[in-house]
Design a protein around this motif. Structure first.
Motif, short mmCIF file in Angstrom:
data_model
loop_
_atom_site.label_atom_id
_atom_site.label_comp_id
_atom_site.label_asym_id
_atom_site.label_seq_id
_atom_site.Cartn_x
_atom_site.Cartn_y
_atom_site.Cartn_z
N ALA A 122 71.01 32.32 10.72
CA ALA A 122 72.45 32.05 10.74
C ALA A 122 72.91 31.45 9.41
CB ALA A 122 72.79 31.12 11.90
N ARG A 123 72.11 30.55 8.86
CA ARG A 123 72.45 29.94 7.58
C ARG A 123 72.51 31.00 6.48
NH1 ARG A 123 70.66 28.68 3.02
NH2 ARG A 123 68.53 29.36 3.39
N ARG A 124 71.50 31.86 6.45
CA ARG A 124 71.47 32.93 5.43
C ARG A 124 72.65 33.88 5.59
NH1 ARG A 124 65.28 35.09 5.44
NH2 ARG A 124 64.27 33.14 4.88
N ALA A 125 72.92 34.29 6.82
CA ALA A 125 74.03 35.21 7.07
C ALA A 125 75.36 34.57 6.67
CB ALA A 125 74.05 35.63 8.53
N THR A 126 75.52 33.30 6.96
CA THR A 126 76.75 32.59 6.60
C THR A 126 76.90 32.54 5.08
OG1 THR A 126 76.60 31.26 8.60
CG2 THR A 126 78.01 30.42 6.83
N GLU A 141 83.22 40.26 8.76
CA GLU A 141 83.75 40.95 9.94
C GLU A 141 82.64 41.34 10.90
OE1 GLU A 141 86.15 42.18 12.72
OE2 GLU A 141 86.79 41.11 10.93
N LEU A 142 81.51 41.78 10.37
CA LEU A 142 80.35 42.12 11.21
C LEU A 142 79.90 40.90 12.00
CD1 LEU A 142 78.07 44.20 11.94
CD2 LEU A 142 76.79 43.18 10.05
N LEU A 143 79.80 39.74 11.35
CA LEU A 143 79.40 38.51 12.02
C LEU A 143 80.43 38.09 13.08
CD1 LEU A 143 78.01 36.47 9.00
CD2 LEU A 143 76.70 37.40 10.90
N ARG A 144 81.70 38.24 12.78
CA ARG A 144 82.74 37.91 13.75
C ARG A 144 82.61 38.77 15.01
NH1 ARG A 144 87.31 34.95 11.72
NH2 ARG A 144 87.13 34.69 9.47
N ARG A 145 82.38 40.09 14.82
CA ARG A 145 82.21 40.98 15.97
C ARG A 145 80.97 40.60 16.78
NH1 ARG A 145 81.67 46.34 13.60
NH2 ARG A 145 82.36 45.50 11.64
N TYR A 146 79.89 40.27 16.08
CA TYR A 146 78.65 39.89 16.76
C TYR A 146 78.87 38.63 17.61
CZ TYR A 146 73.90 38.22 17.49
OH TYR A 146 72.74 37.76 18.07
N ILE A 147 79.54 37.65 17.02
CA ILE A 147 79.81 36.40 17.74
C ILE A 147 80.71 36.66 18.95
CG2 ILE A 147 81.01 34.17 17.58
CD1 ILE A 147 79.94 34.06 14.63
#
Length: 129
Positions: free
Chosen positions: A89-93, A106-112
């Motif tokens: 999560a830290r790396r993705a952020t 946007e990909l992370l927002r959809r995943y969440i």
């Protein structure tokens, strides 16, 4: 060729012939699953509770491992798994922050959103039952 006496001692010491009483195994299961106690602590408690039983450390360790064996990584009961998820999560952020075109964000927002929706559905199903 080994002597019959030597063979009988080896047979008696064989793991297949060493058994902990059911009550002891029940306590080990409880201490392991609900108390999250280590082998040493469990052995001390068991020796105090069952002073007339032989409780070899390796038998207790084997039983503890047997009951721990189902460590559920899906449930993140494992500290290493939690740490790994946190690091991902830290790396993705960090990548999302550094990204100029916001595609990863946007990909992370959809995943969440998907995860939150799934959790919400599971919670509502549980409360309906």
């Amino acid at each position: 060729m080994s002597s019959p006496r030597y063979r009988s001692v080896l047979e008696a010491a064989s793991p297949k012939n060493r058994n902990l009483p059911k009550a002891v195994l029940d306590d080990i299961e409880f201490y392991t699953l609900h108390g999250n106690l280590g082998i040493t602590t469990q052995r001390q408690l068991l020796k105090a509770k069952y002073p007339n039983h032989q409780l070899p450390a390796r038998d207790i360790a084997s039983a503890v491992q047997k009951f721990k064996g189902g460590s559920d990584l899906k449930g993140l009961d494992n500290d290493a798994a939690k740490l790994w998820i946190w690091e991902l999560a830290r790396r993705a952020t960090q990548i999302a922050v550094d990204q100029q075109d916001n595609s990863l964000e946007e990909l992370l927002r959809r995943y969440i959103r998907e995860k939150e929706d799934r959790i919400g559905r599971q919670t509502s199903q549980t409360t309906q039952q």
